[in-house]
Design a protein around this motif. Structure first.
Motif, PDB file in Angstrom:
ATOM      1  N   SER A  51      -2.484  10.409  -1.181  1.00  0.00           N
ATOM      2  CA  SER A  51      -1.117  10.124  -1.617  1.00  0.00           C
ATOM      3  C   SER A  51      -1.100   9.420  -2.961  1.00  0.00           C
ATOM      4  O   SER A  51      -0.264   9.715  -3.832  1.00  0.00           O
ATOM      5  N   LEU A 103       2.409   6.442   1.186  1.00  0.00           N
ATOM      6  CA  LEU A 103       1.262   5.571   0.927  1.00  0.00           C
ATOM      7  C   LEU A 103       1.457   4.220   1.609  1.00  0.00           C
ATOM      8  O   LEU A 103       0.544   3.677   2.248  1.00  0.00           O
ATOM      9  N   VAL A 157      -4.107   7.763   2.350  1.00  0.00           N
ATOM     10  CA  VAL A 157      -3.695   6.821   1.303  1.00  0.00           C
ATOM     11  C   VAL A 157      -4.263   7.249  -0.046  1.00  0.00           C
ATOM     12  O   VAL A 157      -3.564   7.259  -1.069  1.00  0.00           O
TER      13      VAL A 157
END
Length: 411
Positions: A252, A224, A249
């Motif tokens: 994650s 991330l 992102v």
């Protein structure tokens, strides 16, 4: 039952730890008063009887001068008063009484109480010596104060029998008291050991929580942070790349939350929590290809080489091996991003399992590096040790290598 009842009548100093002074309780005052009344009262009554009520009996028992009766009364009265301090000075009072027993009749009950006190408070060696001296005093007594037609041998035998019975009685009371103290000490030690085990269990649980949190979340959060950094340093990237990085992102972060829930659920699970839902199985080596694919999808360059039959690896060894590879990839992502990571897993049943994660050392330190606790490798070393293996790590020939050897026992 008799000695148990008499034990209850003993003061606290006679029912507490051996040779340990105790504050006089209400029961002590009652028992001390009773002992004083018995000892000192018998002295007064015996003296009055011998001198007043039966003067002919005095002449029969004591052909010597009557002053011996008065002396006996005075010294026995002092011994009776001394009963108030028998627990603090048992041996001193006992020696006084055993000397007095060579000629005393009025102090008989006082001497019995003093003998019992010595038997309860003093060690066996001291008691044995005291009983020996008391037997000698009983041998002397008939010569000093003959008892009319009674045979001296009978008088000695009765006296010795009484001394032995009281001494044995005191030893039983002392043994019973020491047993109670021993059981109390053992209970206290058991409670202390239980508290220690509880504290150790808490410490182990904290370590387990920290290890599981690190192993599960560090991998997700590192990816991330990597993609968030890409968005930060490339604000002018094409919208497609920005959207892809943002999607990674988001995915994650979502997966990190899922892993966090799974870890907390595992740590909370137990036989007493009332939750019938079985624990989620922890990943083993069979999930290793998925872990590598996930790292590749995040932009890592990972080469995987497997020469072992992963499904045949025992579950405990497989979990430790999976965590070792996961931590190795996380460290490579943190400290040597962009390099090619070589992951090799090999071994066979009976020969052991070998895990190697290697990546080239970075040429220069990056301007910003992902934060780390520095405890990941320590935790991996602990995992390998608990699994019965060993783990080494460090720079070798321009590479950072993480090598673990785990046992793979034959079924």
């Amino acid at each position: 039952m008799g000695h148990v009842a008499f034990t209850w009548l003993l003061p606290a100093a006679l029912s507490a730890e051996p040779d340990a002074p105790a504050r006089r309780s209400t029961r002590d005052w009652v028992v001390d008063s009773l002992c004083f009344v018995i000892g000192f009262g018998f002295t007064v009554l015996a003296t009055l009887d011998l001198l007043g009520s039966h003067p002919t009996l005095v002449q029969e028992w004591h052909p010597t001068q009557s002053w011996l009766v008065v002396t006996d009364a005075v010294l026995s009265g002092i011994a009776g008063i001394g009963l108030w301090w028998r627990r603090r000075f048992p041996l001193a009072l006992g020696i006084y009484c055993v000397v007095l027993s060579t000629f005393s009749v009025a102090g008989a009950f006082t001497m019995f109480i003093a003998l019992l006190t010595v038997a309860v408070h003093c060690r066996f060696v001291v008691l044995a010596a005291y009983v020996g001296v008391a037997v000698v005093a009983n041998v002397i007594f008939p010569a000093v104060r003959p008892e009319g037609d009674s045979s001296p041998l009978v008088t000695v035998l009765w006296g010795v029998a009484i001394v032995v019975i009281i001494a044995l009685w005191g030893m039983v009371i002392r043994a019973r008291r020491e047993l109670v103290v021993s059981l109390r000490d053992r209970a206290a030690r058991a409670e202390a050991e239980q508290q220690l085990r509880v504290e150790q269990a808490r410490a182990l649980e904290r370590n387990r929580i920290a290890r599981e949190m690190h192993d599960v979340l560090a991998h997700r959060i590192s990816m991330l942070s990597l993609h968030a950094g890409a968005l930060e340093f490339r604000p002018g990237a094409p919208p497609e790349e920005i959207a892809g990085a943002a999607a990674v992102v988001r995915a994650s972060a979502h997966q990190a939350m899922q892993d966090l829930r799974a870890v907390i659920g595992v740590l909370r699970a137990g036989p007493d929590n009332g939750d019938p839902t079985p624990e989620k199985p922890q990943p083993t080596l069979t999930a290793l290809p998925a872990l590598v694919e996930e790292a590749r999808s995040a932009g890592d360059k990972v080469n995987l080489e497997v020469t072992a039959d992963l499904p045949e690896v025992p579950a405990g060894v497989g979990r430790a091996a999976y965590r070792i590879v996961q931590e190795g990839l996380t460290n490579a992502r943190k400290h040597a991003h962009g390099t090619i990571v070589q992951v090799r897993v090999g071994g066979a049943c009976g020969a052991g399992l070998t895990i190697e994660v290697a990546n080239p050392l970075p040429v220069a330190s990056p301007g910003k590096s992902l934060p780390g606790t520095g405890l990941g490798l320590i935790g991996l070393t602990e995992r390998a040790t608990l699994a019965g293996g060993r783990l080494t790590h460090g720079p070798i020939d321009g590479e950072f290598r993480l090598v673990a050897h785990l046992p793979w026992p034959e079924p």
